[in-house]
Design an enzyme around this catalytic site. Sequence first.
Site, PDB file in Angstrom:
ATOM      1  N   GLN A  63       0.816  -1.209   0.000  1.00  0.00           N
ATOM      2  CA  GLN A  63       0.000   0.000   0.000  1.00  0.00           C
ATOM      3  C   GLN A  63       0.851   1.262   0.000  1.00  0.00           C
ATOM      4  O   GLN A  63       2.051   1.225   0.294  1.00  0.00           O
ATOM      5  CB  GLN A  63      -0.926  -0.006   1.218  1.00  0.00           C
ATOM      6  CG  GLN A  63      -0.231  -0.300   2.519  1.00  0.00           C
ATOM      7  CD  GLN A  63      -1.133  -1.000   3.525  1.00  0.00           C
ATOM      8  OE1 GLN A  63      -2.343  -1.048   3.383  1.00  0.00           O
ATOM      9  NE2 GLN A  63      -0.541  -1.532   4.573  1.00  0.00           N
ATOM     10  N   GLU A 118      -0.151   1.122  13.367  1.00  0.00           N
ATOM     11  CA  GLU A 118       0.265   2.431  13.892  1.00  0.00           C
ATOM     12  C   GLU A 118       0.607   2.382  15.372  1.00  0.00           C
ATOM     13  O   GLU A 118       1.243   3.298  15.900  1.00  0.00           O
ATOM     14  CB  GLU A 118      -0.807   3.478  13.643  1.00  0.00           C
ATOM     15  CG  GLU A 118      -2.070   3.293  14.445  1.00  0.00           C
ATOM     16  CD  GLU A 118      -3.096   4.377  14.160  1.00  0.00           C
ATOM     17  OE1 GLU A 118      -3.065   5.405  14.826  1.00  0.00           O
ATOM     18  OE2 GLU A 118      -3.931   4.173  13.251  1.00  0.00           O
ATOM     19  N   ASP A 138       0.800  -7.388  12.123  1.00  0.00           N
ATOM     20  CA  ASP A 138       0.489  -6.592  10.936  1.00  0.00           C
ATOM     21  C   ASP A 138       1.274  -7.143   9.754  1.00  0.00           C
ATOM     22  O   ASP A 138       2.445  -7.511   9.897  1.00  0.00           O
ATOM     23  CB  ASP A 138       0.845  -5.123  11.171  1.00  0.00           C
ATOM     24  CG  ASP A 138       0.161  -4.192  10.177  1.00  0.00           C
ATOM     25  OD1 ASP A 138      -0.753  -3.452  10.579  1.00  0.00           O
ATOM     26  OD2 ASP A 138       0.534  -4.213   8.979  1.00  0.00           O
ATOM     27  N   ASP A 169       0.838 -12.233   8.006  1.00  0.00           N
ATOM     28  CA  ASP A 169      -0.594 -12.226   7.748  1.00  0.00           C
ATOM     29  C   ASP A 169      -1.299 -12.733   9.004  1.00  0.00           C
ATOM     30  O   ASP A 169      -0.942 -13.792   9.547  1.00  0.00           O
ATOM     31  CB  ASP A 169      -0.900 -13.128   6.555  1.00  0.00           C
ATOM     32  CG  ASP A 169      -2.385 -13.297   6.329  1.00  0.00           C
ATOM     33  OD1 ASP A 169      -3.026 -12.346   5.863  1.00  0.00           O
ATOM     34  OD2 ASP A 169      -2.896 -14.396   6.644  1.00  0.00           O
ATOM     35  N   ALA A 170      -2.315 -11.995   9.482  1.00  0.00           N
ATOM     36  CA  ALA A 170      -2.969 -12.350  10.740  1.00  0.00           C
ATOM     37  C   ALA A 170      -3.623 -13.725  10.672  1.00  0.00           C
ATOM     38  O   ALA A 170      -3.621 -14.474  11.659  1.00  0.00           O
ATOM     39  CB  ALA A 170      -4.000 -11.285  11.108  1.00  0.00           C
ATOM     40  N   ASP A 187      -8.237  -4.666  14.172  1.00  0.00           N
ATOM     41  CA  ASP A 187      -7.928  -3.265  13.851  1.00  0.00           C
ATOM     42  C   ASP A 187      -7.416  -3.215  12.421  1.00  0.00           C
ATOM     43  O   ASP A 187      -6.306  -2.776  12.142  1.00  0.00           O
ATOM     44  CB  ASP A 187      -6.897  -2.709  14.824  1.00  0.00           C
ATOM     45  CG  ASP A 187      -6.709  -1.205  14.678  1.00  0.00           C
ATOM     46  OD1 ASP A 187      -7.579  -0.555  14.061  1.00  0.00           O
ATOM     47  OD2 ASP A 187      -5.694  -0.684  15.178  1.00  0.00           O
TER      48      ASP A 187
END
Length: 339
Positions: A63, A118, A138, A169-170, A187
């Site tokens: 991203q 974050e 994350d 990857d979760a 989240d």
Amino acid sequence: MGELDKVLFQNSNGFSKVHCEPINQKENDDQKEDSWFEEELDADLKWSFALNRVLHRGTSEYQDIALLDTKRFGKVLVIDGKMQSAEVDEFIYHEYLIHPALLCHSNPKTVFIMGGGEGSAAREALRHKSIDKVVMCDIDKEVVDFCRKHLTANHEAFRNIKLNLVINDAKAELEERNGKFDIIVGDLADPVEGGPCYQLYTKSFYENILKPKLTDNGIFVTQAGPAGVFTHKEVFSSIYNTIKQVFKYVLAYTAHVPSFADIWGWVIASDQPLCIEAAKLDKKILERIDGELLYLNGASFVSSTILNKTITKTLKNETHVYTEDNARFIHGQGVAYRI
């Protein structure tokens, strides 16, 4: 007006639009004009705010990332052209995401955060005195590194010895782990077509991967997208209905987040009853949490679970369930300029 250095942040479809116009313009031709960040909320609706400058920007494997200095909201984190959090009001989103679930649990010791790069969700979880371990997973290392460097409010959380930061990857991380968690937090970014997150909103994921990793009295909570009168059918009602297929007790709640330009929604779920009595919640806040919360108290949380007639009716009648082949996606993209 001087030449603009254009900085584009495109969504996964590569579609982007820009808008730049002066604010507070005076008759004096030498008056400096401000640049704007613009996010497209819908095909006929845009949300924009004036910028001081673009502080940092970068592109990861997954991203585009930007940190903007805005006139109204302070520092703003933008990923793939969509507002993620703003310095002046992120506490609303993160207090509502984290504290209700931990306060509803009798004695939370372990927390698994899906996403949360974050660091703000981890920061809030670590304020609970009972917590022994917070795993923050994350997929995007560059986002985590970016936030760890530039979001100064979370520096202490990233240094906390109770935080276990995992880049993965979760879904894969939960599958591979042997242990269970008292609290699992979603989240994640909103479900966006072509994005990495939408499969983490599916019934099969909740049922086969996530729920087995909760302790017997464990609680799951997730952000669930816009929940306004005109936006709650995008993803909020579907996420709620999907979770309702998996857990015995499911509760939706909402709050206004000014920088999101909308009411925002969360869904909390468990196979054990959820305590939402205001007086009991206030007592737990005083006993369990280090420092003072800025927004959440018992009464405000209870009121946030009381939804208006339109949304209540939608949730009651919603039939859509997220699957890998049948997902709803949120609208929107954005673009930033700097002078």
